[in-house]
Design a protein around this motif. Structure first.
Motif, PDB file in Angstrom:
ATOM      1  N   ARG A  31      76.664  40.448   6.110  1.00  0.00           N
ATOM      2  CA  ARG A  31      77.122  41.825   5.953  1.00  0.00           C
ATOM      3  C   ARG A  31      78.518  41.831   5.365  1.00  0.00           C
ATOM      4  O   ARG A  31      79.335  40.970   5.667  1.00  0.00           O
ATOM      5  CB  ARG A  31      77.153  42.540   7.299  1.00  0.00           C
ATOM      6  CG  ARG A  31      77.629  43.986   7.171  1.00  0.00           C
ATOM      7  CD  ARG A  31      77.562  44.734   8.469  1.00  0.00           C
ATOM      8  NE  ARG A  31      76.179  45.089   8.717  1.00  0.00           N
ATOM      9  CZ  ARG A  31      75.780  45.853   9.723  1.00  0.00           C
ATOM     10  NH1 ARG A  31      76.649  46.326  10.585  1.00  0.00           N
ATOM     11  NH2 ARG A  31      74.508  46.126   9.890  1.00  0.00           N
ATOM     12  N   HIS A  78      74.237  44.514   3.115  1.00  0.00           N
ATOM     13  CA  HIS A  78      73.769  43.183   3.469  1.00  0.00           C
ATOM     14  C   HIS A  78      73.560  42.473   2.146  1.00  0.00           C
ATOM     15  O   HIS A  78      73.182  43.098   1.148  1.00  0.00           O
ATOM     16  CB  HIS A  78      72.456  43.239   4.252  1.00  0.00           C
ATOM     17  CG  HIS A  78      72.656  43.577   5.692  1.00  0.00           C
ATOM     18  ND1 HIS A  78      71.607  43.844   6.528  1.00  0.00           N
ATOM     19  CD2 HIS A  78      73.763  43.693   6.458  1.00  0.00           C
ATOM     20  CE1 HIS A  78      72.063  44.102   7.737  1.00  0.00           C
ATOM     21  NE2 HIS A  78      73.373  44.017   7.710  1.00  0.00           N
ATOM     22  N   ARG A  98      73.132  50.700   9.590  1.00  0.00           N
ATOM     23  CA  ARG A  98      74.562  50.637   9.924  1.00  0.00           C
ATOM     24  C   ARG A  98      74.792  50.656  11.429  1.00  0.00           C
ATOM     25  O   ARG A  98      75.825  50.185  11.902  1.00  0.00           O
ATOM     26  CB  ARG A  98      75.319  51.777   9.256  1.00  0.00           C
ATOM     27  CG  ARG A  98      75.513  51.569   7.776  1.00  0.00           C
ATOM     28  CD  ARG A  98      76.491  52.575   7.178  1.00  0.00           C
ATOM     29  NE  ARG A  98      76.073  53.948   7.351  1.00  0.00           N
ATOM     30  CZ  ARG A  98      75.362  54.651   6.478  1.00  0.00           C
ATOM     31  NH1 ARG A  98      74.978  54.103   5.338  1.00  0.00           N
ATOM     32  NH2 ARG A  98      75.043  55.903   6.713  1.00  0.00           N
ATOM     33  N   TRP A 103      76.529  41.820  13.169  1.00  0.00           N
ATOM     34  CA  TRP A 103      75.889  41.099  12.058  1.00  0.00           C
ATOM     35  C   TRP A 103      76.917  40.131  11.491  1.00  0.00           C
ATOM     36  O   TRP A 103      78.083  40.485  11.323  1.00  0.00           O
ATOM     37  CB  TRP A 103      75.436  42.083  10.972  1.00  0.00           C
ATOM     38  CG  TRP A 103      74.347  41.512  10.135  1.00  0.00           C
ATOM     39  CD1 TRP A 103      74.477  40.667   9.074  1.00  0.00           C
ATOM     40  CD2 TRP A 103      72.948  41.709  10.311  1.00  0.00           C
ATOM     41  NE1 TRP A 103      73.250  40.337   8.559  1.00  0.00           N
ATOM     42  CE2 TRP A 103      72.285  40.967   9.312  1.00  0.00           C
ATOM     43  CE3 TRP A 103      72.185  42.452  11.208  1.00  0.00           C
ATOM     44  CZ2 TRP A 103      70.908  40.933   9.192  1.00  0.00           C
ATOM     45  CZ3 TRP A 103      70.812  42.422  11.089  1.00  0.00           C
ATOM     46  CH2 TRP A 103      70.189  41.665  10.083  1.00  0.00           C
TER      47      TRP A 103
END
Length: 125
Positions: A31, A78, A98, A103
């Motif tokens: 991310r 991503h 989101r 992440w």
């Protein structure tokens, strides 16, 4: 006229649902914040970077996007990297994606954390 509007609504509804669905990602997906410049130039997390010649960009609506259309825009994304470090695939995150705040933002984090493919969630050790 009302029937045309109803039909148009039915045809548009699946794309709206898709835009808010959580797309499946792999464990090598990271991310970051991506600012699009003159293609293939981008800034990833504030650092200069390049899109690979065969890179693919998918918008938050699930449809493909061209980097030239996104010039000057910044998005939470991503992405995956090629072995040479260039950006291979980009997914502009939708509202549902989101909300999954945990992440990895680097390959080192991804190597240390555990990814659950079924739930699309990461867990720290």
């Amino acid at each position: 006229m009302t029937r045309c509007f109803a039909l148009a609504s039915l045809l548009l509804a699946p794309s709206l649902v898709l835009a808010q669905a959580h797309r499946p990602f792999t464990a090598d997906t990271l991310r970051g914040t991506l600012q699009f410049g003159q293609p293939p130039e981008v800034r990833l997390n504030g650092q200069p970077q390049r899109l690979s010649p065969g890179s693919r960009i998918q918008g938050a609506n699930g449809m493909g996007a061209m980097s030239g259309e996104l010039m000057g825009q910044t998005h939470l994304v991503h992405y995956t990297l090629q072995s040479d470090g260039q950006i291979k695939d980009v997914w502009i995150l939708n509202a549902v994606e989101r909300t999954n705040a945990l992440w990895p933002v680097s390959p080192a984090q991804a190597a240390q954390w555990r990814f659950d493919v079924a739930t699309q969630t990461w867990h720290r050790p």
